[in-house]
Design a protein around this motif. Structure first.
Motif, PDB file in Angstrom:
ATOM      1  N   PRO A 232     -34.403 -33.372 -97.436  1.00 39.09           N
ATOM      2  CA  PRO A 232     -34.689 -31.939 -97.626  1.00 39.09           C
ATOM      3  C   PRO A 232     -33.478 -31.177 -98.163  1.00 39.09           C
ATOM      4  O   PRO A 232     -33.628 -30.254 -98.979  1.00 39.09           O
ATOM      5  N   LYS A 233     -32.304 -31.575 -97.712  1.00 41.00           N
ATOM      6  CA  LYS A 233     -31.069 -30.996 -98.248  1.00 41.00           C
ATOM      7  C   LYS A 233     -30.195 -32.156 -98.733  1.00 41.00           C
ATOM      8  O   LYS A 233     -29.404 -32.718 -97.988  1.00 41.00           O
ATOM      9  N   PRO A 234     -30.331 -32.532 -99.999  1.00 38.38           N
ATOM     10  CA  PRO A 234     -29.616 -33.712-100.505  1.00 38.38           C
ATOM     11  C   PRO A 234     -28.116 -33.486-100.576  1.00 38.38           C
ATOM     12  O   PRO A 234     -27.636 -32.348-100.602  1.00 38.38           O
ATOM     13  N   PRO A 235     -27.352 -34.561-100.625  1.00 43.05           N
ATOM     14  CA  PRO A 235     -25.902 -34.431-100.798  1.00 43.05           C
ATOM     15  C   PRO A 235     -25.560 -34.000-102.220  1.00 43.05           C
ATOM     16  O   PRO A 235     -26.337 -34.212-103.158  1.00 43.05           O
ATOM     17  N   THR A 236     -24.403 -33.406-102.362  1.00 41.75           N
ATOM     18  CA  THR A 236     -23.911 -33.063-103.702  1.00 41.75           C
ATOM     19  C   THR A 236     -23.078 -34.187-104.301  1.00 41.75           C
ATOM     20  O   THR A 236     -22.746 -34.153-105.486  1.00 41.75           O
ATOM     21  N   ALA A 237     -22.729 -35.169-103.469  1.00 40.18           N
ATOM     22  CA  ALA A 237     -21.940 -36.309-103.927  1.00 40.18           C
ATOM     23  C   ALA A 237     -22.316 -37.520-103.087  1.00 40.18           C
ATOM     24  O   ALA A 237     -22.721 -37.383-101.922  1.00 40.18           O
ATOM     25  N   ILE A 238     -22.175 -38.718-103.661  1.00 38.93           N
ATOM     26  CA  ILE A 238     -22.463 -39.966-102.945  1.00 38.93           C
ATOM     27  C   ILE A 238     -21.315 -40.937-103.171  1.00 38.93           C
ATOM     28  O   ILE A 238     -20.885 -41.164-104.312  1.00 38.93           O
ATOM     29  N   PHE A 239     -20.820 -41.481-102.085  1.00 41.30           N
ATOM     30  CA  PHE A 239     -19.826 -42.552-102.131  1.00 41.30           C
ATOM     31  C   PHE A 239     -20.557 -43.848-101.815  1.00 41.30           C
ATOM     32  O   PHE A 239     -21.161 -43.991-100.754  1.00 41.30           O
ATOM     33  N   ALA A 240     -20.524 -44.796-102.747  1.00 42.13           N
ATOM     34  CA  ALA A 240     -21.135 -46.108-102.540  1.00 42.13           C
ATOM     35  C   ALA A 240     -20.040 -47.124-102.266  1.00 42.13           C
ATOM     36  O   ALA A 240     -19.003 -47.129-102.940  1.00 42.13           O
ATOM     37  N   SER A 241     -20.270 -48.001-101.289  1.00 45.72           N
ATOM     38  CA  SER A 241     -19.220 -48.921-100.838  1.00 45.72           C
ATOM     39  C   SER A 241     -18.984 -50.096-101.773  1.00 45.72           C
ATOM     40  O   SER A 241     -18.217 -50.997-101.436  1.00 45.72           O
ATOM     41  N   SER A 242     -19.629 -50.107-102.919  1.00 47.58           N
ATOM     42  CA  SER A 242     -19.308 -51.074-103.973  1.00 47.58           C
ATOM     43  C   SER A 242     -19.701 -50.468-105.310  1.00 47.58           C
ATOM     44  O   SER A 242     -20.599 -49.616-105.378  1.00 47.58           O
ATOM     45  N   ASP A 243     -19.053 -50.902-106.379  1.00 51.03           N
ATOM     46  CA  ASP A 243     -19.396 -50.412-107.708  1.00 51.03           C
ATOM     47  C   ASP A 243     -20.831 -50.770-108.069  1.00 51.03           C
ATOM     48  O   ASP A 243     -21.541 -49.986-108.715  1.00 51.03           O
ATOM     49  N   THR A 244     -21.251 -51.959-107.685  1.00 55.28           N
ATOM     50  CA  THR A 244     -22.607 -52.398-108.022  1.00 55.28           C
ATOM     51  C   THR A 244     -23.639 -51.488-107.377  1.00 55.28           C
ATOM     52  O   THR A 244     -24.645 -51.109-108.002  1.00 55.28           O
ATOM     53  N   MET A 245     -23.425 -51.089-106.126  1.00 52.07           N
ATOM     54  CA  MET A 245     -24.334 -50.145-105.482  1.00 52.07           C
ATOM     55  C   MET A 245     -24.231 -48.766-106.130  1.00 52.07           C
ATOM     56  O   MET A 245     -25.227 -48.048-106.247  1.00 52.07           O
ATOM     57  N   ALA A 246     -23.032 -48.383-106.555  1.00 52.89           N
ATOM     58  CA  ALA A 246     -22.873 -47.083-107.217  1.00 52.89           C
ATOM     59  C   ALA A 246     -23.688 -47.032-108.505  1.00 52.89           C
ATOM     60  O   ALA A 246     -24.260 -45.990-108.850  1.00 52.89           O
ATOM     61  N   LEU A 247     -23.782 -48.148-109.235  1.00 51.53           N
ATOM     62  CA  LEU A 247     -24.619 -48.180-110.432  1.00 51.53           C
ATOM     63  C   LEU A 247     -26.090 -48.000-110.056  1.00 51.53           C
ATOM     64  O   LEU A 247     -26.866 -47.397-110.810  1.00 51.53           O
ATOM     65  N   GLY A 248     -26.482 -48.520-108.889  1.00 50.36           N
ATOM     66  CA  GLY A 248     -27.834 -48.264-108.397  1.00 50.36           C
ATOM     67  C   GLY A 248     -28.057 -46.793-108.108  1.00 50.36           C
ATOM     68  O   GLY A 248     -29.146 -46.249-108.355  1.00 50.36           O
ATOM     69  N   VAL A 249     -27.022 -46.114-107.592  1.00 51.41           N
ATOM     70  CA  VAL A 249     -27.111 -44.671-107.351  1.00 51.41           C
ATOM     71  C   VAL A 249     -27.258 -43.928-108.681  1.00 51.41           C
ATOM     72  O   VAL A 249     -28.028 -42.956-108.791  1.00 51.41           O
ATOM     73  N   TYR A 250     -26.537 -44.369-109.709  1.00 53.89           N
ATOM     74  CA  TYR A 250     -26.697 -43.781-111.049  1.00 53.89           C
ATOM     75  C   TYR A 250     -28.173 -43.788-111.455  1.00 53.89           C
ATOM     76  O   TYR A 250     -28.708 -42.804-111.964  1.00 53.89           O
ATOM     77  N   GLU A 251     -28.822 -44.940-111.260  1.00 57.60           N
ATOM     78  CA  GLU A 251     -30.217 -45.067-111.669  1.00 57.60           C
ATOM     79  C   GLU A 251     -31.127 -44.186-110.826  1.00 57.60           C
ATOM     80  O   GLU A 251     -32.087 -43.585-111.349  1.00 57.60           O
ATOM     81  N   ALA A 252     -30.835 -44.100-109.527  1.00 54.28           N
ATOM     82  CA  ALA A 252     -31.628 -43.213-108.665  1.00 54.28           C
ATOM     83  C   ALA A 252     -31.520 -41.773-109.150  1.00 54.28           C
ATOM     84  O   ALA A 252     -32.523 -41.036-109.192  1.00 54.28           O
ATOM     85  N   ALA A 253     -30.333 -41.353-109.535  1.00 53.52           N
ATOM     86  CA  ALA A 253     -30.145 -39.989-110.047  1.00 53.52           C
ATOM     87  C   ALA A 253     -30.894 -39.798-111.359  1.00 53.52           C
ATOM     88  O   ALA A 253     -31.561 -38.771-111.574  1.00 53.52           O
ATOM     89  N   ARG A 254     -30.809 -40.795-112.240  1.00 54.98           N
ATOM     90  CA  ARG A 254     -31.491 -40.676-113.540  1.00 54.98           C
ATOM     91  C   ARG A 254     -32.993 -40.489-113.349  1.00 54.98           C
ATOM     92  O   ARG A 254     -33.622 -39.668-114.023  1.00 54.98           O
ATOM     93  N   ARG A 255     -33.561 -41.249-112.424  1.00 49.75           N
ATOM     94  CA  ARG A 255     -35.007 -41.160-112.204  1.00 49.75           C
ATOM     95  C   ARG A 255     -35.410 -39.843-111.551  1.00 49.75           C
ATOM     96  O   ARG A 255     -36.590 -39.476-111.580  1.00 49.75           O
ATOM     97  N   ARG A 256     -34.462 -39.156-110.953  1.00 40.50           N
ATOM     98  CA  ARG A 256     -34.745 -37.824-110.398  1.00 40.50           C
ATOM     99  C   ARG A 256     -34.437 -36.715-111.415  1.00 40.50           C
ATOM    100  O   ARG A 256     -34.491 -35.541-111.095  1.00 40.50           O
ATOM    101  N   GLY A 257     -34.081 -37.123-112.624  1.00 36.85           N
ATOM    102  CA  GLY A 257     -33.773 -36.139-113.656  1.00 36.85           C
ATOM    103  C   GLY A 257     -32.424 -35.481-113.460  1.00 36.85           C
ATOM    104  O   GLY A 257     -32.179 -34.379-113.975  1.00 36.85           O
ATOM    105  N   LEU A 258     -31.517 -36.154-112.754  1.00 34.98           N
ATOM    106  CA  LEU A 258     -30.197 -35.592-112.459  1.00 34.98           C
ATOM    107  C   LEU A 258     -29.137 -36.248-113.332  1.00 34.98           C
ATOM    108  O   LEU A 258     -29.230 -37.435-113.679  1.00 34.98           O
TER     109      LEU A 258
END
Length: 345
Positions: free
Chosen positions: A240-266
């Motif tokens: 309901p109140k998303p974070p403004t930043a995300i720290f991922a504990s590996s680069d590979t997971m951070a690339l997954g976060v990139y894709e999650a953001a892209r699919r949300r139009g962010l």
């Protein structure tokens, strides 16, 4: 031989003599830097127990080898460690055998069976919990062992090589808080790994110090793989109140976060800042290039190989516990919150 027919180990001789394993190795190698009374005691115990040295590579006619054992090999993180081990092994004229046991006891038994059939100068385990059975068998074979990123902490009776994961987790999060972020999500690594728990603790320390939000919902589980980074990113962005930043504990997971953001139009970083951990080559070529914490993976592999070879030669090591420094690398995936009008702010 012991009373039950098992071959006596250097470790057993060291315990009975009240000295260190490297001291026994120095006696076996004819080194002069051992006190005369200590040498006499060790030599008497070696003779008493009928100790026989494992055949050297010259005696067996086999090439010397370092065994590098992973749970899995499906990550570029593993390749960076292998590169460091290979550099040292090649310079020493030693080969490298890379194995993956996939956390299965059958695979571990097969690996041990293969190990017994060849000359081996040392074994390096990566992000593994060294079981008592495997540890005892390596002692029986007089094969030194080193653990990189140990699963269980400092209770292992073997040298360990790691990185300053707590400091790295804190520096990643402090970078975000310095930009003004207070609601920061985390996609964590596997809970059973010490490195994951240290990064999580560093994150929490930095958020607390900045007066940010420490809600349980802002921490999502991960396993260092892309898919878990994507799933964690989706879960965080759907709050309901998303974070403004995300720290991922590996680069590979951070690339997954990139894709999650892209699919949300962010857009990263205008709508969401992202920080990774490792500084893999992929992080430099991501779009945008990723802010991350450099973990010195090739250096960790190289140090593990040098440590294993020194132990195989009966030489002392400086310290059994080593943590190499991490370093924040700032690129283009982070900025101040609200720079593009705001999402969840």
């Amino acid at each position: 031989m012991t009373s039950d027919g098992k071959r006596v180990t250097i470790a057993a001789i060291a315990r009975e003599a009240g000295v260190s394993v490297p001291t026994v190795s120095r006696v076996l190698n004819g080194r002069t830097d051992v006190a005369p009374h200590t040498r006499e005691l060790v030599e008497r115990l070696l003779k008493q127990h009928g100790y026989r040295r494992r055949a050297s590579r010259q005696q067996t006619g086999k090439a010397g080898l370092i065994d590098l054992v992973f749970n899995d090999l499906d990550s570029p993180w593993a390749l960076e460690l292998i590169r460091g081990v290979e550099d040292v092994a090649q310079a020493a004229g030693v080969g490298t055998v890379v194995s993956a046991v996939h956390r299965r006891s059958a695979a571990t038994r097969q690996w041990l069976q293969n190990l017994r059939a060849r000359a081996c100068d040392g074994v390096i385990f990566v992000t593994s919990e060294l079981t008592g059975t495997v540890h005892a068998e390596l002692h029986r074979l007089n094969i030194p062992v080193v653990v990189v990123d140990p699963a269980g902490g400092a209770d292992l009776e073997v040298p360990t090589i790691g990185a300053t994961n707590w400091a790295g987790g804190r520096s990643a999060t402090e970078h975000l808080t310095s930009l003004g972020h207070r609601r920061i999500g985390l996609v964590a690594g596997p809970r059973h790994l010490l490195c994951s728990r240290a990064r999580l603790d560093g994150y929490r320390a930095a958020v607390e110090a900045a007066g940010g939000d420490l809600e349980d919902a802002l921490v999502r589980p991960g396993d260092f793989r892309y898919e878990s980074g994507f799933a964690g990113g989706v879960a965080l962005l759907d709050l309901p109140k998303p974070p403004t930043a995300i720290f991922a504990s590996s680069d590979t997971m951070a690339l997954g976060v990139y894709e999650a953001a892209r699919r949300r139009g962010l857009r990263v970083p205008d709508d969401l800042s992202v920080v990774g951990f490792d500084d893999l080559p992929e992080s430099r070529w991501a779009s945008p290039p990723m802010t991350t914490v450099r973990q010195p993976l090739p250096e960790m592999g190289a140090l593990a190989a040098r440590t294993a070879l020194r132990l195989a030669q009966g030489q002392p090591i400086d310290t059994p516990r080593v943590e190499l420094a991490t370093e924040l690398v700032v690129r283009d995936s982070t900025t101040r919150p609200g720079s593009a009008g705001g999402f969840g702010r």
